[in-house]
Write a protein that holds these residues in place. Structure first.
Motif, PDB file in Angstrom:
ATOM      1  N   LYS A 102      23.477   9.230  43.340  1.00 53.81           N
ATOM      2  CA  LYS A 102      23.668   8.025  42.374  1.00 53.81           C
ATOM      3  C   LYS A 102      25.233   7.820  42.234  1.00 53.81           C
ATOM      4  N   PRO A 103      25.839   6.727  42.312  1.00 50.49           N
ATOM      5  CA  PRO A 103      27.015   6.433  41.585  1.00 50.49           C
ATOM      6  C   PRO A 103      27.339   6.906  39.993  1.00 50.49           C
ATOM      7  N   VAL A 104      28.426   7.614  39.802  1.00 49.12           N
ATOM      8  CA  VAL A 104      28.492   8.156  38.400  1.00 49.12           C
ATOM      9  C   VAL A 104      29.903   7.906  38.022  1.00 49.12           C
ATOM     10  N   LEU A 105      29.844   7.316  36.631  1.00 48.25           N
ATOM     11  CA  LEU A 105      31.071   7.190  36.023  1.00 48.25           C
ATOM     12  C   LEU A 105      30.875   8.358  34.888  1.00 48.25           C
ATOM     13  N   MET A 106      32.099   9.265  34.899  1.00 49.05           N
ATOM     14  CA  MET A 106      32.085  10.523  34.046  1.00 49.05           C
ATOM     15  C   MET A 106      33.259  10.247  33.172  1.00 49.05           C
ATOM     16  N   THR A 107      32.820  10.144  31.778  1.00 51.95           N
ATOM     17  CA  THR A 107      34.050   9.821  30.924  1.00 51.95           C
ATOM     18  C   THR A 107      34.069  10.846  29.661  1.00 51.95           C
ATOM     19  N   PHE A 108      35.401  11.310  29.517  1.00 55.66           N
ATOM     20  CA  PHE A 108      35.711  12.143  28.784  1.00 55.66           C
ATOM     21  C   PHE A 108      36.508  11.728  27.558  1.00 55.66           C
ATOM     22  N   TRP A 109      35.967  12.057  26.415  1.00 52.30           N
ATOM     23  CA  TRP A 109      36.512  11.473  25.029  1.00 52.30           C
ATOM     24  C   TRP A 109      36.373  12.407  23.632  1.00 52.30           C
ATOM     25  N   ALA A 110      37.056  12.179  22.788  1.00 50.50           N
ATOM     26  CA  ALA A 110      37.082  12.791  21.451  1.00 50.50           C
ATOM     27  C   ALA A 110      37.007  12.012  20.409  1.00 50.50           C
ATOM     28  N   THR A 111      36.664  12.274  19.186  1.00 48.45           N
ATOM     29  CA  THR A 111      36.700  11.427  18.034  1.00 48.45           C
ATOM     30  C   THR A 111      37.959  11.429  17.610  1.00 48.45           C
ATOM     31  N   TRP A 112      38.919  12.178  17.923  1.00 47.02           N
ATOM     32  CA  TRP A 112      40.393  12.088  17.323  1.00 47.02           C
ATOM     33  C   TRP A 112      41.179  11.462  18.034  1.00 47.02           C
ATOM     34  N   CYS A 113      40.626  10.839  19.267  1.00 44.66           N
ATOM     35  CA  CYS A 113      41.516  10.083  20.213  1.00 44.66           C
ATOM     36  C   CYS A 113      41.409   8.493  20.084  1.00 44.66           C
ATOM     37  N   GLU A 114      42.174   7.991  19.325  1.00 47.18           N
ATOM     38  CA  GLU A 114      42.064   6.573  19.175  1.00 47.18           C
ATOM     39  C   GLU A 114      41.786   5.616  20.412  1.00 47.18           C
ATOM     40  N   PRO A 115      42.305   5.695  21.711  1.00 53.06           N
ATOM     41  CA  PRO A 115      41.928   4.942  22.574  1.00 53.06           C
ATOM     42  C   PRO A 115      40.640   5.342  23.151  1.00 53.06           C
ATOM     43  N   CYS A 116      40.100   6.700  22.876  1.00 54.57           N
ATOM     44  CA  CYS A 116      38.667   6.863  23.254  1.00 54.57           C
ATOM     45  C   CYS A 116      37.771   6.253  22.367  1.00 54.57           C
ATOM     46  N   ARG A 117      37.987   6.177  21.349  1.00 49.76           N
ATOM     47  CA  ARG A 117      37.055   5.332  20.276  1.00 49.76           C
ATOM     48  C   ARG A 117      37.266   3.895  20.500  1.00 49.76           C
ATOM     49  N   ASP A 118      38.311   3.317  20.975  1.00 49.91           N
ATOM     50  CA  ASP A 118      38.349   1.980  21.137  1.00 49.91           C
ATOM     51  C   ASP A 118      37.616   1.531  22.438  1.00 49.91           C
ATOM     52  N   GLU A 119      37.508   2.518  23.455  1.00 45.07           N
ATOM     53  CA  GLU A 119      37.001   2.139  24.754  1.00 45.07           C
ATOM     54  C   GLU A 119      35.363   2.639  24.778  1.00 45.07           C
ATOM     55  N   TYR A 120      34.999   3.541  23.915  1.00 41.63           N
ATOM     56  CA  TYR A 120      33.643   3.888  24.047  1.00 41.63           C
ATOM     57  C   TYR A 120      32.572   2.793  23.799  1.00 41.63           C
ATOM     58  N   PRO A 121      32.639   1.888  22.818  1.00 43.55           N
ATOM     59  CA  PRO A 121      31.582   0.649  22.841  1.00 43.55           C
ATOM     60  C   PRO A 121      31.853   0.042  24.364  1.00 43.55           C
ATOM     61  N   MET A 122      32.838  -0.384  24.700  1.00 44.55           N
ATOM     62  CA  MET A 122      32.874  -1.023  26.161  1.00 44.55           C
ATOM     63  C   MET A 122      32.162  -0.281  27.391  1.00 44.55           C
ATOM     64  N   LEU A 123      32.535   1.101  27.128  1.00 39.94           N
ATOM     65  CA  LEU A 123      31.686   1.924  28.259  1.00 39.94           C
ATOM     66  C   LEU A 123      30.085   1.767  28.001  1.00 39.94           C
ATOM     67  N   ASN A 124      29.671   1.873  26.599  1.00 40.71           N
ATOM     68  CA  ASN A 124      28.325   1.748  26.476  1.00 40.71           C
ATOM     69  C   ASN A 124      27.943   0.449  27.097  1.00 40.71           C
ATOM     70  N   GLU A 125      28.431  -0.615  26.777  1.00 43.93           N
ATOM     71  CA  GLU A 125      28.048  -2.304  27.269  1.00 43.93           C
ATOM     72  C   GLU A 125      28.196  -2.093  28.780  1.00 43.93           C
ATOM     73  N   LEU A 126      28.973  -1.378  29.393  1.00 40.90           N
ATOM     74  CA  LEU A 126      28.964  -1.399  30.935  1.00 40.90           C
ATOM     75  C   LEU A 126      27.918  -0.468  31.554  1.00 40.90           C
ATOM     76  N   ALA A 127      27.735   0.879  30.752  1.00 35.68           N
ATOM     77  CA  ALA A 127      26.369   1.256  30.850  1.00 35.68           C
ATOM     78  C   ALA A 127      25.007   0.631  31.030  1.00 35.68           C
ATOM     79  N   LYS A 128      25.103  -0.410  30.205  1.00 29.61           N
ATOM     80  CA  LYS A 128      23.823  -1.304  29.859  1.00 29.61           C
ATOM     81  C   LYS A 128      23.795  -2.111  30.907  1.00 29.61           C
ATOM     82  N   GLN A 129      25.025  -2.781  31.222  1.00 33.42           N
ATOM     83  CA  GLN A 129      25.116  -3.853  32.474  1.00 33.42           C
ATOM     84  C   GLN A 129      24.953  -3.400  33.783  1.00 33.42           C
ATOM     85  N   TYR A 130      25.156  -2.042  34.074  1.00 30.32           N
ATOM     86  CA  TYR A 130      25.346  -1.726  35.277  1.00 30.32           C
ATOM     87  C   TYR A 130      24.237  -0.678  35.623  1.00 30.32           C
TER      88      TYR A 130
END
Length: 168
Positions: free
Chosen positions: A48-76
């Protein structure tokens, strides 16, 4: 009066039993994963094609892009994409991580990194310095075909995801 006293005693005993019970992980806490577990996880998703994302709550850009990644997961997801998250928070930040996951309700599985930083980074990509956010793209054959370190735009993720899916 005796009935009320007996009731209060029973309630207090029940509360004491709950407080004395050993504290385990909260329901829904991400499973811990080390470098070896990461390799096993990748082999589990082979085919299967996989997008593996690494994140942390203290990382502001992580917090910003996480909802978008969730939307991509739903879409694809219907097209075969598997999105997997790996959290890099320390044990002291577990309550923040729990709140974050409760707030964003990801549709993809999340794990929590444990073990040595350099060993884990070597397992993912030897050149990676551990900077977050970071996402790694794996083709169906399990080989890493790309990565994005630092904040990414939706357009960047869309292009990478579509390229990954087209290579099937």
């Amino acid at each position: 009066m005796r009935m009320r006293t007996a009731f209060v005693v029973v309630v207090l005993m029940a509360a004491a039993a709950v407080m004395a019970a050993p504290q385990t992980k909260a329901p829904g806490d991400p499973q811990l994963i080390d470098a070896q577990g990461y390799q096993k996880l990748l082999s589990q998703y082979r085919g299967k094609p996989v997008l593996m994302t690494f994140w942390a709550t203290w990382c502001e850009p992580c917090r910003d892009e996480y909802p978008m990644l969730n939307e991509l997961a739903k879409q694809y997801a219907p097209k075969g994409l598997k999105v997997v998250g790996v959290n890099f928070d320390q044990d002291g930040d577990i309550i923040l991580m729990r709140r974050f996951i409760t707030r964003y309700k990801p549709i993809f599985p999340n794990y929590r990194k444990t073990g040595g930083e350099s060993e884990f980074q070597q397992a993912v990509l030897p050149e990676w310095n551990g900077a977050l956010p970071a996402s790694f793209f794996y083709a169906k054959d399990g080989h890493q075909v790309g990565h994005l370190v630092g904040a990414g735009t939706r357009e960047t993720y869309e292009a990478a995801t579509q390229s990954l899916l087209a290579a099937q």
